[in-house]
Design an enzyme around this catalytic site. Structure first.
Site, PDB file in Angstrom:
ATOM      1  CB  CYS A   1      -0.920  -0.005   1.214  1.00 41.49           C
ATOM      2  SG  CYS A   1      -2.011   1.437   1.307  1.00 41.49           S
TER       3      CYS A   1
ATOM      4  CB  CYS B   1      -5.695  -0.124   5.559  1.00 40.40           C
ATOM      5  SG  CYS B   1      -4.649  -0.908   4.332  1.00 40.40           S
TER       6      CYS B   1
END
Length: 357
Positions: A91, A191
């Site tokens: 990410c 996340c």
């Protein structure tokens, strides 16, 4: 700006230093966003409120499509192959320091900044100015492990204002300037999964194929739910707690741990005892290497992490190319896990790393 205390204080510090600051909130996940496990809506409200208090412009941008293509698809591929990926590493490389950076540049920004605990240092390199990625001064919060895939172009435009100060000071500043999220709990875990049950989440995206759980001598001691749901060193959720094995002198038994996966046979091997030989590795090979300087380091003695929040382990880099490397350790390392990142350090300098194969 995520709505958390770290990025909020980062924005305030940059404003104090004279920068023209624009706060950007990134939405990276859309599936079941209205569920109890996803806090996007509240985080957006928190970030907007902080931007208003600090006095910076604020924008909302949706990177959910990029996230699904670049991060989540790879996440599922790795789990399908029996490995345990680290989506936070991907990410950072693909979203926060690529999609976000590209977007910021289209707005005319000179730099991006995040609330990560790390540092960037410019030094004279063999071909001119070079940027090093350094550990944060607060060793308990250092996040360089998750940032090791950043390259020279990305680091040249990145600011990490929190790299020089401890987390306790960040909280103090937040309280002092009246941020309503000063005591907000730090986000944990992956996340897009949040606090939801992990197996239940993966079940929606990956087929399950139950199989046998075996001990090293081939004894069947249970059934697994699918190899994707287990990682090396895992202790909880195995369902073999009542199985008798070696016992201590006081009559109690050692815990069981996941030690190996046999994908061809769809079998999961468990061992008893934290220090079982099957859980210890003296060397590793890593692929898909990424070097901060743009070139592989020379062979020699370094420190390495094979998982976040572990102390650097003394190791020797036997050989390294642009794409792969091998490490041998002075002391055997526990539960070195394929799919996780092996990250190399020279003191405080993060050199880069690769995916443990």
């Amino acid at each position: 700006m995520s709505g958390g205390v770290d990025s909020s204080v980062t924005a305030w510090l940059l404003k104090q230093q004279g920068y023209e600051v624009i706060g950007l909130f990134m939405k990276n996940w859309e599936d079941d966003d209205d569920s109890e496990y996803c806090s996007t809506r509240q985080d957006l409200l928190d970030a907007a409120s902080v931007a208003d208090l600090v006095g910076v412009d604020f924008e909302y941008v949706n990177f959910a499509a990029e996230y699904k293509d670049r991060v989540f698809a790879e996440f599922l591929r790795e789990y399908s192959a029996g490995r345990t990926p680290n989506p936070d590493v991907l990410c950072n490389a693909e979203i926060k320091f690529k999609a976000f950076l590209d977007h910021a540049m289209t707005l005319g920004a000179e730099h991006i900044a995040t609330g990560h605990y790390a540092r960037v240092r410019a030094v004279a390199g063999p071909h001119g100015r070079e940027y090093q990625l350094l550990k944060a001064l607060d060793g308990t919060k250092d996040q360089s492990y998750f940032l090791h895939r950043l390259n020279q172009a990305q680091l040249s435009r990145t600011l990490f204002p929190l790299g020089e100060i401890p987390k306790t000071e960040v909280r103090r500043i937040a309280h002092e300037i009246g941020l309503h999220n000063a005591a907000k709990k730090d986000s944990t875990g992956i996340c897009f999964i949040g606090e939801r049950p992990f197996r239940e989440f993966l079940n929606r995206y990956l087929p399950t194929e139950p199989g046998h759980i075996l001990t090293p001598d081939g004894t069947r001691v249970g059934r697994h739910h699918g190899l994707s749901f287990y990682t090396l060193g895992q202790r909880k959720g195995l369902g073999v707690g009542g199985v008798k094995g070696s016992q201590r002198d006081d009559g109690t038994s050692d815990a069981w741990y996941v030690a190996r996966k046999d994908l061809a046979r769809n079998e999961l091997y468990v061992v008893q005892g934290h220090d079982h030989p099957w859980l210890l590795s003296s060397e590793l090979k890593a692929l898909d290497a990424s070097w901060v300087a743009g070139r592989a380091p020379q062979a020699g003695a370094y420190g390495a992490k094979t998982r976040y929040r572990q102390a650097d382990a003394a190791c020797v880099l036997a050989s390294a190319s642009q794409d792969e490397f091998t490490l041998s350790f002075s002391e055997p390392q526990w539960a070195v896990t394929p799919g996780q990142s092996a990250v190399l350090y020279d003191g405080d300098i993060c050199l880069g790393g690769g995916i443990i194969s």
